[in-house]
Design an enzyme around this catalytic site. Structure first.
Site, PDB file in Angstrom:
ATOM      1  CB  CYS A  57      -3.622   1.467  15.590  1.00  0.00           C
ATOM      2  SG  CYS A  57      -2.394   0.182  15.413  1.00  0.00           S
TER       3      CYS A  57
HETATM    4  C1  UGA Z   1      -4.910   1.600  11.516  1.00  0.00           C
HETATM    5  C2  UGA Z   1      -4.667   2.529  10.312  1.00  0.00           C
HETATM    6  O1  UGA Z   1      -5.672   2.284   9.321  1.00  0.00           O
HETATM    7  C3  UGA Z   1      -3.271   2.283   9.709  1.00  0.00           C
HETATM    8  O2  UGA Z   1      -3.025   3.209   8.652  1.00  0.00           O
HETATM    9  C4  UGA Z   1      -2.222   2.481  10.814  1.00  0.00           C
HETATM   10  O3  UGA Z   1      -0.914   2.222  10.341  1.00  0.00           O
HETATM   11  C5  UGA Z   1      -2.532   1.506  11.954  1.00  0.00           C
HETATM   12  O4  UGA Z   1      -3.860   1.778  12.465  1.00  0.00           O
HETATM   13  C6  UGA Z   1      -1.501   1.737  13.043  1.00  0.00           C
HETATM   14  O5  UGA Z   1      -1.468   2.851  13.584  1.00  0.00           O
HETATM   15  O6  UGA Z   1      -0.667   0.864  13.256  1.00  0.00           O
HETATM   16  P1  UGA Z   1      -5.575  -0.994  11.758  1.00  0.00           P
HETATM   17  O7  UGA Z   1      -5.596  -0.777  13.233  1.00  0.00           O
HETATM   18  O8  UGA Z   1      -4.872  -2.186  11.223  1.00  0.00           O
HETATM   19  O9  UGA Z   1      -4.921   0.266  11.008  1.00  0.00           O
HETATM   20  O10 UGA Z   1      -7.103  -1.099  11.301  1.00  0.00           O
HETATM   21  P2  UGA Z   1      -8.117  -0.284  10.393  1.00  0.00           P
HETATM   22  O11 UGA Z   1      -8.252  -0.948   9.104  1.00  0.00           O
HETATM   23  O12 UGA Z   1      -7.795   1.166  10.408  1.00  0.00           O
HETATM   24  O13 UGA Z   1      -9.471  -0.518  11.222  1.00  0.00           O
HETATM   25  C7  UGA Z   1      -9.613  -0.005  12.536  1.00  0.00           C
HETATM   26  C8  UGA Z   1     -11.012  -0.181  13.044  1.00  0.00           C
HETATM   27  O14 UGA Z   1     -11.920   0.664  12.338  1.00  0.00           O
HETATM   28  C9  UGA Z   1     -11.580  -1.599  12.908  1.00  0.00           C
HETATM   29  O15 UGA Z   1     -12.266  -1.921  14.086  1.00  0.00           O
HETATM   30  C10 UGA Z   1     -12.544  -1.494  11.742  1.00  0.00           C
HETATM   31  O16 UGA Z   1     -13.597  -2.413  11.807  1.00  0.00           O
HETATM   32  C11 UGA Z   1     -13.060  -0.070  11.921  1.00  0.00           C
HETATM   33  N1  UGA Z   1     -13.586   0.526  10.670  1.00  0.00           N
HETATM   34  C12 UGA Z   1     -12.745   0.798   9.647  1.00  0.00           C
HETATM   35  C13 UGA Z   1     -14.942   0.825  10.586  1.00  0.00           C
HETATM   36  O17 UGA Z   1     -15.737   0.589  11.513  1.00  0.00           O
HETATM   37  N2  UGA Z   1     -15.410   1.409   9.440  1.00  0.00           N
HETATM   38  C14 UGA Z   1     -14.578   1.698   8.391  1.00  0.00           C
HETATM   39  O18 UGA Z   1     -15.074   2.247   7.379  1.00  0.00           O
HETATM   40  C15 UGA Z   1     -13.234   1.383   8.493  1.00  0.00           C
END
Ligand code: UGA
Length: 435
Positions: free
Chosen positions: A268
């Site tokens: 996403c």
């Molecule tokens: C993301 C959004 O958080 C959701 O709200 C949204 O609904 C979803 O995309 C979507 O559009 O369907 P998601 O892809 O499941 O959700 O994952 P996240 O938890 O957002 O993490 C995304 C990436 O960011 C991961 O690689 C994670 O490791 C990284 N991340 C996240 C970091 O490097 N640091 C952080 O502090 C948080």
């Protein structure tokens, strides 16, 4: 009231399962018959915590499955479209699946007396619902929006690995569309489903933009802290964890999404940032900030590779262990995973790569086939290894200790998530974000 859900990926299947488990009469539909059969037998086609249990309960209560859209169009009052909108090579959004679903809906609408609200949950670029999907529905159905069917945009904010909890307790419900009887119907539906959740009603294009704004803001937070993390790494003794924890106490900033790491991945954030950049350029807005967000994200991986090379010297023929392939913990999803990109880079440099992941190995085999070695345990993964690289912060990697280091050829750990920063282990340790 019957509810139809078209597209049974993360969003559609989680939503169908949660609604079914709450005794709603739900019909889930997917064009992939094998997938439908699996789901019908209570087997989710991917790993997601709590999904299997919720799905099984839903199947006992209100959920049934079909691969025939016409059944949904003739029977359901609310029809959610939850098909994927992946990205094309140029970064723009690929609408082919959502267009195909809407064409089929339009065709079926033509021959039914049912007057459903069609609710677009798939992530679509601003303007798509009214400029692309509505003309398709009009043409294929020969019917009138607002009279014979409703058209509402309802973006989804659930996170993978938290899909059931987020579907059960979302932080917001966004509804975009005309304020007509169909909007009243869906608003009441959501009011009954979640009594304390704010419901924002706006027009279609604003609700579409809200979704991209949300995801690109999250990506911006991550790139921001990653930039600070790189600065920390160049100041002896500076620690990004303390910086993030402290600024997170400022209520104007907040503590979440400030974990520095190897860059954001998944199906996403990267796709949505690219799509909004592409869209901005098309409409003549120069997306300088979002371009920078991407540049920082790409740099994280280059920086990590440089750190690995600094730690090991040449990579040629050396066993390098990549710990974690899923794009985040508690999922088996490796789509756009930074760890997968790192493995490809290491292979190009001639390294002998061993990979470990508690859930994602089967998906990794499809990508890497016999190019890498797959380890079943941490011991196997680190045995005779020159360097272990922690990529996905799976809890079990915190247990890495003297026992594992003893197995390694060189006691070198590159830690993109600072999981071992508090451990006092005898090793050459390269944590990202600590100078
Ligand atoms: C993301 C959004 O958080 C959701 O709200 C949204 O609904 C979803 O995309 C979507 O559009 O369907 P998601 O892809 O499941 O959700 O994952 P996240 O938890 O957002 O993490 C995304 C990436 O960011 C991961 O690689 C994670 O490791 C990284 N991340 C996240 C970091 O490097 N640091 C952080 O502090 C948080």
């Amino acid at each position: 009231m019957k509810i139809g859900i078209i597209g049974l990926g993360f969003v559609g299947l989680s939503f169908a399962s949660v609604l079914g488990a709450k005794n709603h009469h739900v019909i889930g539909c997917d064009s992939d018959k094998t997938k439908v059969n699996k789901i019908r037998n209570g087997i989710p086609p991917f790993f997601e915590p709590k999904l299997e249990k919720t799905l099984k309960l839903a199947l006992k209560r209100g959920l049934s499955l079909t691969d025939d859209i016409s059944k949904i169009i003739s029977e359901c009052k609310l029809i959610f479209v939850t098909v994927g909108t992946p990205q094309k090579k140029d970064g723009s959004i690929d609408l082919s699946m959502v267009k195909a679903a809407v064409e089929e809906i339009g065709r079926c609408l033509r021959t039914t007396r049912n007057k459903p609200a069609i609710v677009i949950k798939s992530t679509v670029i601003p303007g798509t619902t009214l400029d692309t999907l509505l003309p398709i529905l009009n043409k294929k159905s020969g019917k009138k929006v607002g009279m014979d069917f409703g058209l509402i945009t309802n973006p989804e904010f659930l996170r993978e690995s938290m899909a059931i909890d987020d579907t059960t307790n979302p932080h917001v419900v966004v509804l975009g569309g005309a304020k007509d009887k169909f909007m009243d119907l869906i608003r009441k539906f959501y009011q009954n489903l979640h009594s304390d959740v704010p419901i924002v009603v706006t027009n279609n294009q604003t609700s579409e933009l809200i979704k991209y704004t949300n995801n690109s803001f999250l990506a911006t937070k991550i790139s921001f802290i990653n930039q600070i993390s790189n600065i920390c790494q160049s100041i002896p003794g500076a620690n990004v964890e303390d910086v993030a924890r402290t600024i997170g106490l400022d209520p104007r900033i907040g503590p979440l999404f400030l974990n520095a790491g190897p860059g954001y991945g998944g199906s996403c954030l990267p796709k949505d940032v690219k799509a909004i950049i592409n869209f901005s350029n098309k409409i003549g807005i120069n997306p300088v900030l979002l371009d920078a967000v991407e540049t920082v994200n790409d740099y994280q991986l280059e920086n990590l590779l440089l750190t690995i090379k600094k730690a090991t010297g040449t990579l040629q023929s050396k066993k390098i262990t990549v710990l974690g392939l899923a794009f985040k913990p508690d999922t088996d999803d490796i789509r756009d995973s930074v760890a997968v990109k790192l493995v490809k880079m290491l292979l190009k440099k001639g390294a002998k790569v061993t990979v470990h992941d508690p859930k994602a190995i089967e998906n990794a085999k499809v990508v890497f086939k016999d190019e890498v070695t797959y380890a079943d345990s941490l011991d196997d993964a680190l045995l005779h290894s020159y360097c272990g690289v922690i990529m996905t912060p799976w809890r079990e990697y915190r247990s890495i200790g003297e026992r594992h280091l003893k197995l390694m050829k060189k006691r070198i750990i590159v830690d993109s998530r600072r999981m071992l920063s508090e451990h006092r282990l005898k090793m050459r340790y390269y944590p990202i974000g600590i100078g």
